[in-house]
Motif scaffolding. Structure first.
Motif, PDB file in Angstrom:
ATOM      1  N   VAL A 178      19.191  21.897  58.595  1.00 58.29           N
ATOM      2  CA  VAL A 178      19.174  20.993  59.744  1.00 58.29           C
ATOM      3  C   VAL A 178      17.745  20.720  60.186  1.00 58.29           C
ATOM      4  O   VAL A 178      17.392  19.586  60.548  1.00 58.29           O
ATOM      5  CB  VAL A 178      20.014  21.577  60.893  1.00 58.29           C
ATOM      6  CG1 VAL A 178      19.884  20.722  62.147  1.00 58.29           C
ATOM      7  CG2 VAL A 178      21.479  21.676  60.482  1.00 58.29           C
ATOM      8  N   VAL A 179      16.895  21.742  60.161  1.00 55.36           N
ATOM      9  CA  VAL A 179      15.481  21.534  60.510  1.00 55.36           C
ATOM     10  C   VAL A 179      14.837  20.531  59.557  1.00 55.36           C
ATOM     11  O   VAL A 179      14.147  19.591  59.982  1.00 55.36           O
ATOM     12  CB  VAL A 179      14.731  22.881  60.487  1.00 55.36           C
ATOM     13  CG1 VAL A 179      13.226  22.657  60.626  1.00 55.36           C
ATOM     14  CG2 VAL A 179      15.223  23.786  61.604  1.00 55.36           C
ATOM     15  N   LEU A 180      15.065  20.701  58.267  1.00 53.96           N
ATOM     16  CA  LEU A 180      14.487  19.790  57.278  1.00 53.96           C
ATOM     17  C   LEU A 180      15.062  18.388  57.423  1.00 53.96           C
ATOM     18  O   LEU A 180      14.335  17.388  57.296  1.00 53.96           O
ATOM     19  CB  LEU A 180      14.742  20.327  55.865  1.00 53.96           C
ATOM     20  CG  LEU A 180      14.057  21.657  55.525  1.00 53.96           C
ATOM     21  CD1 LEU A 180      14.495  22.141  54.153  1.00 53.96           C
ATOM     22  CD2 LEU A 180      12.550  21.521  55.583  1.00 53.96           C
ATOM     23  N   ALA A 181      16.357  18.280  57.693  1.00 60.18           N
ATOM     24  CA  ALA A 181      16.974  16.963  57.848  1.00 60.18           C
ATOM     25  C   ALA A 181      16.397  16.231  59.049  1.00 60.18           C
ATOM     26  O   ALA A 181      16.127  15.023  58.993  1.00 60.18           O
ATOM     27  CB  ALA A 181      18.491  17.113  57.979  1.00 60.18           C
ATOM     28  N   LEU A 184      12.881  15.048  58.213  1.00 62.91           N
ATOM     29  CA  LEU A 184      12.881  13.950  57.257  1.00 62.91           C
ATOM     30  C   LEU A 184      13.321  12.638  57.914  1.00 62.91           C
ATOM     31  O   LEU A 184      12.785  11.572  57.589  1.00 62.91           O
ATOM     32  CB  LEU A 184      13.801  14.295  56.082  1.00 62.91           C
ATOM     33  CG  LEU A 184      13.797  13.338  54.885  1.00 62.91           C
ATOM     34  CD1 LEU A 184      12.437  13.309  54.218  1.00 62.91           C
ATOM     35  CD2 LEU A 184      14.860  13.735  53.873  1.00 62.91           C
ATOM     36  N   GLN A 185      14.267  12.717  58.831  1.00 57.63           N
ATOM     37  CA  GLN A 185      14.766  11.511  59.479  1.00 57.63           C
ATOM     38  C   GLN A 185      13.936  11.098  60.695  1.00 57.63           C
ATOM     39  O   GLN A 185      13.923   9.918  61.062  1.00 57.63           O
ATOM     40  CB  GLN A 185      16.228  11.722  59.909  1.00 57.63           C
ATOM     41  CG  GLN A 185      17.180  12.000  58.759  1.00 57.63           C
ATOM     42  CD  GLN A 185      18.592  12.253  59.230  1.00 57.63           C
ATOM     43  OE1 GLN A 185      19.036  11.707  60.251  1.00 57.63           O
ATOM     44  NE2 GLN A 185      19.335  13.079  58.504  1.00 57.63           N
ATOM     45  N   VAL A 190       6.895  16.118  62.979  1.00 60.01           N
ATOM     46  CA  VAL A 190       6.333  17.013  61.957  1.00 60.01           C
ATOM     47  C   VAL A 190       5.048  17.655  62.450  1.00 60.01           C
ATOM     48  O   VAL A 190       4.839  18.873  62.304  1.00 60.01           O
ATOM     49  CB  VAL A 190       6.104  16.246  60.644  1.00 60.01           C
ATOM     50  CG1 VAL A 190       5.437  17.155  59.613  1.00 60.01           C
ATOM     51  CG2 VAL A 190       7.423  15.718  60.096  1.00 60.01           C
ATOM     52  N   ARG A 191       4.155  16.880  63.033  1.00 57.73           N
ATOM     53  CA  ARG A 191       2.862  17.431  63.443  1.00 57.73           C
ATOM     54  C   ARG A 191       3.026  18.510  64.500  1.00 57.73           C
ATOM     55  O   ARG A 191       2.303  19.512  64.499  1.00 57.73           O
ATOM     56  CB  ARG A 191       1.960  16.307  63.955  1.00 57.73           C
ATOM     57  CG  ARG A 191       1.519  15.340  62.869  1.00 57.73           C
ATOM     58  CD  ARG A 191       0.504  14.346  63.399  1.00 57.73           C
ATOM     59  NE  ARG A 191       0.060  13.430  62.366  1.00 57.73           N
ATOM     60  CZ  ARG A 191      -0.907  13.685  61.499  1.00 57.73           C
ATOM     61  NH1 ARG A 191      -1.544  14.840  61.565  1.00 57.73           N
ATOM     62  NH2 ARG A 191      -1.252  12.807  60.581  1.00 57.73           N
ATOM     63  N   ILE A 214       6.848  17.878  53.114  1.00 53.96           N
ATOM     64  CA  ILE A 214       6.921  17.067  54.329  1.00 53.96           C
ATOM     65  C   ILE A 214       5.638  17.198  55.138  1.00 53.96           C
ATOM     66  O   ILE A 214       5.074  16.203  55.625  1.00 53.96           O
ATOM     67  CB  ILE A 214       8.148  17.478  55.169  1.00 53.96           C
ATOM     68  CG1 ILE A 214       9.445  17.057  54.466  1.00 53.96           C
ATOM     69  CG2 ILE A 214       8.087  16.876  56.565  1.00 53.96           C
ATOM     70  CD1 ILE A 214      10.710  17.512  55.172  1.00 53.96           C
ATOM     71  N   VAL A 215       5.142  18.416  55.283  1.00 50.71           N
ATOM     72  CA  VAL A 215       3.918  18.633  56.072  1.00 50.71           C
ATOM     73  C   VAL A 215       2.723  17.971  55.401  1.00 50.71           C
ATOM     74  O   VAL A 215       1.898  17.326  56.068  1.00 50.71           O
ATOM     75  CB  VAL A 215       3.692  20.150  56.259  1.00 50.71           C
ATOM     76  CG1 VAL A 215       2.344  20.409  56.922  1.00 50.71           C
ATOM     77  CG2 VAL A 215       4.812  20.757  57.090  1.00 50.71           C
ATOM     78  N   VAL A 216       2.602  18.099  54.079  1.00 49.55           N
ATOM     79  CA  VAL A 216       1.465  17.509  53.372  1.00 49.55           C
ATOM     80  C   VAL A 216       1.494  15.989  53.478  1.00 49.55           C
ATOM     81  O   VAL A 216       0.464  15.346  53.725  1.00 49.55           O
ATOM     82  CB  VAL A 216       1.475  17.959  51.899  1.00 49.55           C
ATOM     83  CG1 VAL A 216       0.454  17.177  51.079  1.00 49.55           C
ATOM     84  CG2 VAL A 216       1.165  19.449  51.807  1.00 49.55           C
TER      85      VAL A 216
END
Length: 340
Positions: A178-181, A184-185, A190-191, A214-216
């Motif tokens: 859920v964190v990644l989703a 991404l959405q 992210v920052r 995602i971070v990069v």
């Protein structure tokens, strides 16, 4: 190495974005049609550039019809071009997709030159190990598609088939998904999240690699979406010389599932804190789990050691008598000698 499917998807993203907004071609004037790997995409890119030059004021709705009339590619018609435009992930990010296409083209050129250099010449004694190692870091030159081949279908992520085996994960991994989703959405988070959520809280493997990607991508100020993140995952796999499996059978369309998971904005912050707290508790348990801290609780005394046992009754010791001050010696009384 760049996965061939990713290179094809990047080319289709550029063409689809240009079909929806022909003016976006002005941002990527450096990308010539020959940089496209697939012959269908090369023909479509050339037709888009020609249409943009000849009829710059043509509305976007007419572009598919104009391209279909000037492109003689089997299977390419107005319907195909419209589906290609609809499949473009983010048309406003055409410049980022063009850089991916250019990167893949440079890698193909490098692999081609290295392959030619590896061919032993008449005066060459043997193979060059340095060239072999360098060639292993770029994709090998494969048989490219022919112009007579049918046009590739626009990329569409596979949807989960109902009635099939349901993939179940435990609550801990579900929170990570859920964190990644959410990131991404809704990449605007992210920052903020990356300042305190370190990659090691995610399980080793796909989830950690996706979070790092995602971070990069966000730190490079590139758009964070399914294509750019998946591209970065493969790029990091090449950098660290590991094999990354994102589109393999054991992880079918993992990023596509994240991109379509229903999440609430801000879930990455809330659940990210839970994931971080859980990781800290796990580390504390591993580092200090064997230490007995019960003696430090208020009102309790130290626990006796298990190996010390009383041999018998403890003898009662009499207190030592109090020391008395030494007796005071009476000094002799001296009578005065009084004469009459």
């Amino acid at each position: 190495m760049t996965h061939p499917d990713l290179a094809l998807r990047a080319e289709q993203a550029v063409i689809g974005a240009a079909l929806r907004d022909p003016a976006a071609l002005d941002q990527i004037a450096y990308l010539t049609p020959d940089r496209m790997a697939h012959p269908t995409n090369r023909a479509l890119m050339a037709a888009l550039v020609e249409t943009r030059t000849s009829t710059p004021t043509a509305p976007a709705a007419r572009i598919p019809d104009l391209i279909a009339q000037t492109t003689a590619v089997r299977g390419v018609g107005s319907d195909y071009l419209r589906r290609l435009a609809d499949a473009a992930p983010q048309p406003r990010n055409i410049a980022s997709y063009a850089r991916l296409v250019q990167e893949a083209a440079v890698r193909r050129d490098l692999a081609l030159h290295l392959d030619q250099l590896r061919t032993p010449a008449a005066d060459q004694r043997g193979p060059e190990p340095s060239l072999d190692r360098l060639l292993q870091r770029v994709e090998p030159v494969s048989q490219s598609a022919k112009f007579s081949d049918p046009a590739p279908e626009p990329y569409q992520p596979r949807t989960q088939q109902f009635g099939g085996p349901e993939v179940r994960v435990d609550a801990r991994l579900e929170r990570q998904d859920v964190v990644l989703a959410d990131l991404l959405q809704h990449p605007e988070q992210v920052r903020e999240v990356s300042t305190w959520l370190y990659p090691e809280v995610f399980d080793t493997g796909l989830r950690r690699e996706v979070y790092e990607a995602i971070v990069v991508v966000a730190e490079r100020d590139d758009p964070v979406d399914q294509l750019t993140v998946e591209w970065e995952v493969y790029r990091q796999g090449e950098r660290y010389e590991i094999e990354v499996e994102v589109t393999r059978d054991e992880h079918p369309d993992y990023l596509a599932r994240l991109a379509t998971t229903a999440v609430v904005v801000g879930a990455a912050v809330e659940l990210g804190r839970e994931v971080l707290a859980e990781d800290i508790r796990t580390q504390l348990t591993a580092d200090f789990g064997g230490i007995d801290v019960s003696a430090r609780a208020p009102g309790t005394g130290p626990k006796p050691a298990a190996e010390i046992q009383a041999a018998g009754p403890v003898p009662q010791l009499q207190p030592a008598p109090l020391l008395q001050p030494p007796p005071v010696q009476q000094s002799p009384t001296i009578q005065p000698n009084i004469r009459p």
